[in-house]
Write an enzyme that holds these catalytic residues in place. Structure first.
Site, PDB file in Angstrom:
ATOM      1  N   THR A 192      44.470  33.498  49.460  1.00  0.00           N
ATOM      2  CA  THR A 192      44.544  34.406  48.314  1.00  0.00           C
ATOM      3  C   THR A 192      43.675  33.810  47.201  1.00  0.00           C
ATOM      4  OG1 THR A 192      46.405  33.218  47.375  1.00  0.00           O
ATOM      5  CG2 THR A 192      46.928  35.035  48.847  1.00  0.00           C
ATOM      6  N   GLU A 337      48.153  39.248  51.822  1.00  0.00           N
ATOM      7  CA  GLU A 337      49.393  38.918  52.537  1.00  0.00           C
ATOM      8  C   GLU A 337      49.816  40.032  53.493  1.00  0.00           C
ATOM      9  OE1 GLU A 337      48.741  38.493  49.393  1.00  0.00           O
ATOM     10  OE2 GLU A 337      49.652  36.665  48.576  1.00  0.00           O
ATOM     11  N   LYS A 445      54.906  45.134  28.076  1.00  0.00           N
ATOM     12  CA  LYS A 445      56.304  45.402  27.712  1.00  0.00           C
ATOM     13  C   LYS A 445      56.380  45.660  26.223  1.00  0.00           C
ATOM     14  CE  LYS A 445      58.008  42.796  31.575  1.00  0.00           C
ATOM     15  NZ  LYS A 445      57.198  41.642  31.994  1.00  0.00           N
ATOM     16  N   TRP A 450      58.262  49.747  29.699  1.00  0.00           N
ATOM     17  CA  TRP A 450      57.061  49.286  30.383  1.00  0.00           C
ATOM     18  C   TRP A 450      55.945  50.297  30.167  1.00  0.00           C
ATOM     19  CZ3 TRP A 450      58.655  47.458  35.988  1.00  0.00           C
ATOM     20  CH2 TRP A 450      59.452  46.311  35.866  1.00  0.00           C
TER      21      TRP A 450
HETATM   22  P1  ADP Z   1      43.848  38.892  45.219  1.00  0.00           P
HETATM   23  O1  ADP Z   1      43.518  39.919  44.148  1.00  0.00           O
HETATM   24  O2  ADP Z   1      44.879  37.895  44.820  1.00  0.00           O
HETATM   25  O3  ADP Z   1      42.671  38.385  45.952  1.00  0.00           O
HETATM   26  P2  ADP Z   1      44.302  40.834  47.135  1.00  0.00           P
HETATM   27  O4  ADP Z   1      42.846  41.027  47.301  1.00  0.00           O
HETATM   28  O5  ADP Z   1      45.142  40.638  48.277  1.00  0.00           O
HETATM   29  O6  ADP Z   1      44.607  39.629  46.298  1.00  0.00           O
HETATM   30  O7  ADP Z   1      44.802  41.943  46.147  1.00  0.00           O
HETATM   31  C1  ADP Z   1      46.037  42.540  46.255  1.00  0.00           C
HETATM   32  C2  ADP Z   1      46.389  43.254  45.004  1.00  0.00           C
HETATM   33  O8  ADP Z   1      45.361  44.143  44.592  1.00  0.00           O
HETATM   34  C3  ADP Z   1      47.592  44.145  45.148  1.00  0.00           C
HETATM   35  O9  ADP Z   1      48.780  43.412  45.060  1.00  0.00           O
HETATM   36  C4  ADP Z   1      47.414  45.119  44.001  1.00  0.00           C
HETATM   37  O10 ADP Z   1      47.846  44.571  42.782  1.00  0.00           O
HETATM   38  C5  ADP Z   1      45.923  45.264  43.937  1.00  0.00           C
HETATM   39  N1  ADP Z   1      45.516  46.484  44.634  1.00  0.00           N
HETATM   40  C6  ADP Z   1      45.038  46.616  45.875  1.00  0.00           C
HETATM   41  N2  ADP Z   1      44.739  47.888  46.144  1.00  0.00           N
HETATM   42  C7  ADP Z   1      45.048  48.609  45.043  1.00  0.00           C
HETATM   43  C8  ADP Z   1      44.999  49.993  44.683  1.00  0.00           C
HETATM   44  N3  ADP Z   1      44.515  50.913  45.501  1.00  0.00           N
HETATM   45  N4  ADP Z   1      45.435  50.343  43.460  1.00  0.00           N
HETATM   46  C9  ADP Z   1      45.927  49.442  42.588  1.00  0.00           C
HETATM   47  N5  ADP Z   1      45.993  48.130  42.861  1.00  0.00           N
HETATM   48  C10 ADP Z   1      45.567  47.712  44.064  1.00  0.00           C
END
Ligand code: ADP
Length: 547
Positions: A192, A337, A445, A450
């Site tokens: 990640t 994940e 917040k 929210w």
């Molecule tokens: P990181 O950003 O830590 O590299 P990921 O690439 O796994 O991790 O990103 C996952 C996160 O990206 C999700 O938990 C969510 O917050 C955001 N995300 C992914 N797809 C979407 C979407 N279509 N709309 C809004 N948020 C999204």
């Protein structure tokens, strides 16, 4: 052990292995093409059959380098055929493919390589300077392999014994029996991005990879078939390019890899030259492509459908693609994940008669869960919330391609009662459409309520003079936090703070309207192309709100 019925099914037990996809694709779709824009600058093309032969050579070559079952082999590479060979050659032989994001800093890369205990690093020649900075910090890598012929490897590198991938393959046999082993064995590893704390590894199994590939290829999801030409813009160095290297091959689709050239012009030309029908990527990439196409008055002749995810697809972007460019958009949500795809947004039969604007409102949600990703939303106390489209809560998931714990148990127990907390806040409507309102850590917040930053950003980006917008919470003595909008204007466009704030009137509850707007030249993005709100919060933490 789970109980077993006294009547046992009588079907074969064939392990779900990544190598089976390659063997299937080679046997059934051997002549299908894979086209790659190479780091060397030219365009390379070959077939699934040739992919199979070279991948077996790679498996033999890895054996020759002493790589055994379970060893980690890292890649630092753009989307291309050699990277695809690593996907199958490494995992197929029982080793673990560890894809590393080249946009990280040298220290972060070294941390990840050391943590994963990688034995080999396969990397594109263009990353040699980065690898030279990383190498002295690495404790486990034994072989440094440049994904190129010897003629493309500069002499005099500070890394001794640089190996040439092409030389390794040329010296290896193309005869190799893919080993059969337990499908729960690890196939690949992706860290990640670690916006807070050190990056943690998601370790996918062969079984999870195959199940995710099956489900994500379905019509309600990526909808990939043997008539498609698929160009994954989403990188193979981040969450396995949303599984396209697997779902594309098992569907028999032609694959087109863009290499390092991801600007609008290069992508457009490749889309046209290769007849791309389907693509997938994060919103920031589509910005460049859409701008290029609109500014130059050109059209897509074959591009029909795209999946957008990774961060929220702004409604204005969806409108540009659908209404102006004739490209269908499927909004998807997932995370590292989760292998990564969890939900995809497509209409149901009952929606087909709705007016276009109502259909659009449905498509803007992040969509339905795939079979294999069970979802629920809960309040702060863990109580499940109703699927009424209004109650927003913490989104939890479970399923066979969702993480149970991080690599090496980093971070300890992550599940809550068998569910993985995604860190996202969402609503789910009675038809099962999930909509992300925010990341928990980005929620604003205000006065005990929210405020969803994504909604505010979407409204801002629908303004014709706004190119990009990010909304963050700023500490406020009375309300706890109030929204601040940080905006990048479209080049050559004029826009005042008051005009933009008036734009919100009537579109959201009054207390949601941002207190202030800051115009900036660019928003900070991280290694996966997402806006880094934590950096914005640091930058503006002492910003004095003007109202
Ligand atoms: P990181 O950003 O830590 O590299 P990921 O690439 O796994 O991790 O990103 C996952 C996160 O990206 C999700 O938990 C969510 O917050 C955001 N995300 C992914 N797809 C979407 C979407 N279509 N709309 C809004 N948020 C999204």
């Amino acid at each position: 052990m789970l109980p077993m019925s006294p009547v046992v099914g009588r079907m074969m037990e064939v392990p779900l292995l990544v190598s089976n996809i390659l063997a299937f694709a080679e046997r059934n779709f051997g002549a299908v093409e894979i086209v790659s824009r190479r780091v060397e600058g030219d365009v390379h093309r070959y077939t699934y059959r040739e992919l199979g032969g070279r991948t077996r050579r790679l498996a033999n070559a890895l054996g020759g380098l002493g790589i055994a079952m379970g060893d980690r082999v890292a890649t630092l590479a753009w989307n291309g055929y050699r990277h695809l060979e690593a996907y199958y050659g490494v995992s197929g032989s029982g080793a673990v493919l560890h894809t590393v994001n080249p946009r990280l800093h040298a220290e972060q890369i070294a941390y990840i390589l050391n943590h994963a205990e990688d034995k080999v690093l396969l990397f594109d020649a263009c990353f040699l300077p980065l690898v030279e900075a990383v190498a002295p910090l690495c404790t486990t890598v034994e072989h440094w392999v440049v994904l190129a012929g010897r003629e493309h490897i500069p002499a005099g590198s500070s890394i001794p014994n640089l190996l040439s991938y092409e030389e390794l393959l040329a010296a290896a046999s193309d005869q190799y029996e893919w080993p059969q082993f337990d499908e729960r064995s690890a196939a690949s590893l992706c860290y990640t991005s670690g916006t807070t704390g050190n990056p943690k590894g998601a370790l996918y199994s062969h079984r999870s990879t195959i199940l995710h590939a099956y489900a994500s290829a379905l019509p309600n999801a990526l909808n990939v078939s043997a008539t498609d030409t698929v160009l994954p813009v989403v990188p193979m160095f981040h969450v396995n390019a949303w599984g396209i290297p697997y779902s594309g091959l098992l569907s028999g689709a032609k694959l087109v890899f863009p290499g390092p050239q991801l600007d609008g012009k290069s992508l457009y030309e490749l889309f046209e030259a290769e007849g791309v029908t389907f693509s997938a990527g994060v919103p920031t990439v589509w910005l460049g492509l859409i701008n290029y196409v609109l500014q130059n008055g050109v059209k897509f002749s074959t591009f029909r459908r795209t999946v957008i995810g990774g961060s929220a697809c702004p409604p204005a972007m969806m409108a540009a693609l659908i209404d102006k460019l004739g490209v269908e958009v499927c909004h998807a949500w997932g995370m590292t994940e989760m292998s990564p795809v969890g939900t995809t947004g497509v209409l149901m039969a009952k929606h087909l008669q709705l007016p276009p604007q109502e259909q659009r409102a449905i498509l803007q949600k992040q969509g339905h869960a795939l079979f294999g990703c069970d979802m629920k939303i809960v309040d702060d106390l863990g109580e499940e919330l109703p699927w009424d489209g209004a109650s927003a809560g913490h989104l939890l998931v479970r399923g066979p391609w969702i993480i149970s714990s991080y690599f090496k148990q980093e971070g300890g127990e992550v599940l809550e009662d068998g569910w993985f907390p995604t860190g996202d806040v969402a609503t789910i409507d009675p038809d099962g459409y999930m909509q992300i309102t925010d990341r928990s850590k980005d929620v604003i917040k205000s006065g005990g309520e929210w405020i969803g930053s994504i909604d505010l950003e979407n409204i801002a980006m629908a303004h014709p003079a706004v190119l990009q917008a990010a909304c963050i919470g700023i500490a406020h003595p009375k309300w706890d936090e109030r929204p601040l909008l940080v905006v990048v204007k479209r080049p050559g466009m004029d826009l005042s703070k008051d005009e933009l704030l008036r734009w919100f009137e009537g579109k959201v509850a009054k207390f949601w309207i941002p207190d202030d707007v800051v115009f900036t030249d660019a928003l900070p993005t991280g290694a996966t192309g997402k806006i880094q709100k934590n950096r914005l919060r640091e930058q503006f933490h002492s910003h004095a709100l003007s109202s």
